[in-house]
Design an enzyme around this catalytic site. Structure first.
Site, short mmCIF file in Angstrom:
data_model
loop_
_atom_site.label_atom_id
_atom_site.label_comp_id
_atom_site.label_asym_id
_atom_site.label_seq_id
_atom_site.Cartn_x
_atom_site.Cartn_y
_atom_site.Cartn_z
CD GLU A 44 50.30 69.23 58.01
OE1 GLU A 44 50.18 68.25 57.08
OE2 GLU A 44 51.67 69.46 58.09
CE LYS A 115 54.52 67.29 59.43
NZ LYS A 115 53.94 67.78 58.02
CB CYS A 148 50.90 65.50 58.18
SG CYS A 148 50.33 65.03 56.27
C1 ACM Z 1 52.65 66.34 55.11
O1 ACM Z 1 53.17 66.20 56.08
N1 ACM Z 1 51.94 67.32 55.18
C2 ACM Z 1 52.70 65.75 53.90
#
Ligand code: ACM
Length: 268
Positions: A44, A115, A148
């Site tokens: 990420e 995300k 993530c």
């Molecule tokens: C995250 O979502 N970077 C912990």
């Protein structure tokens, strides 16, 4: 894809330096020049680093993928080496900024995932994702992207599996320790592969330190760890996988993890 449905997937675990886009880009390019993976997964936010102080700082570092030197370098490499890359990306889109993942290949940007589930301070400066989860077919291999913290929502992996994902490509900057074990469950309950590319190192900020957990991993359907990295060092790894294993959803003669669902009884 070749006839035996085998392909090499890999990841690069490293410690991006916050705000140093050109240094991080050089490090990523060095890895990609040398990888033997057909699909390489990066962490990420590998170019900007993770812990923004505020929205203004994010706006100063985020880029439009169509106007990004890092993305054009990666796309050129995809052409030169005939590979695909999944990378985290701080995506600027008009006045919005998303914590995104891009699927890049010789034909260009094959897909963008923004995300959906922002973690902790990310809610202070990123916009939440506004695109549906979507599997992308690259030459007969079906890629699902998640970023993530999406790991804690089983709906994400399930939605991608229901669309036929073979591999969950999962750029990460993990600070909690539960994800890697949990991804084994995601690969059991959906019978898919996963590649979690997590970063290492520590970012020191005025709001506190962030310690990233490394231990990137490649997991096979059934939750079998093909490889798990250490927690501290940079590491590049790749493994050959057989996509046919992700197309077989039966776990006994009478049970299929997708077909046996009873959605009419689930919470809507
Ligand atoms: C995250 O979502 N970077 C912990």
């Amino acid at each position: 894809m070749n006839k035996s449905h085998t392909i090499r997937v890999g990841y690069y675990q490293f410690a991006p330096e916050f705000g140093c886009i050109s240094k991080n880009r050089t490090e990523v390019m060095n890895y990609l020049e040398n990888t033997d993976a057909d699909i390489a997964v990066l962490p990420e936010l590998p170019f900007t680093g993770y812990g923004f102080s505020n929205r203004e700082e994010l706006l100063s570092l985020a880029e439009d993928p169509d106007d990004s030197g890092a993305v054009s370098d990666l796309l050129a490499l995809c052409v030169r080496r005939s590979i695909h890359i999944v990378t985290g990306f701080a995506e600027r889109s008009g006045d919005k900024c998303f914590n995104s993942s891009l699927l890049l290949g010789p034909s260009g940007i094959c897909g963008t995932y923004r995300k959906l589930h922002l973690f902790d301070r990310e809610k202070l400066y990123f916009d939440p994702g506004n695109l549906p989860l979507k599997v992308i077919d690259i030459g007969g291999i079906r890629i699902g992207m998640m970023v993530c913290f999406d790991w804690i929502f089983p709906e994400v992996a399930r939605t991608l599996a229901m669309q036929g994902a073979d591999i969950l490509c999962h750029p990460a900057n993990l600070v909690l320790t539960y994800c890697q074990q949990t991804m084994l469950s995601r690969c059991i309950e959906n019978m898919v592969y996963s590649v979690t590319a997590n970063r290492t190192g520590c970012e020191k900020h005025s709001f506190g330190d962030l310690d990233f957990t490394g231990t990137s991993q490649i997991v096979a359907p059934g939750g079998v760890i093909i490889h798990r990295a250490g927690s501290r060092k940079s590491e590049a790894y790749s493994a050959e996988i057989n996509i046919d294993r992700a197309r077989e959803k039966t776990i006994t003669k009478r049970n299929d993890v997708l077909a046996d669902r009873r959605p009419e009884y689930y919470l809507r």
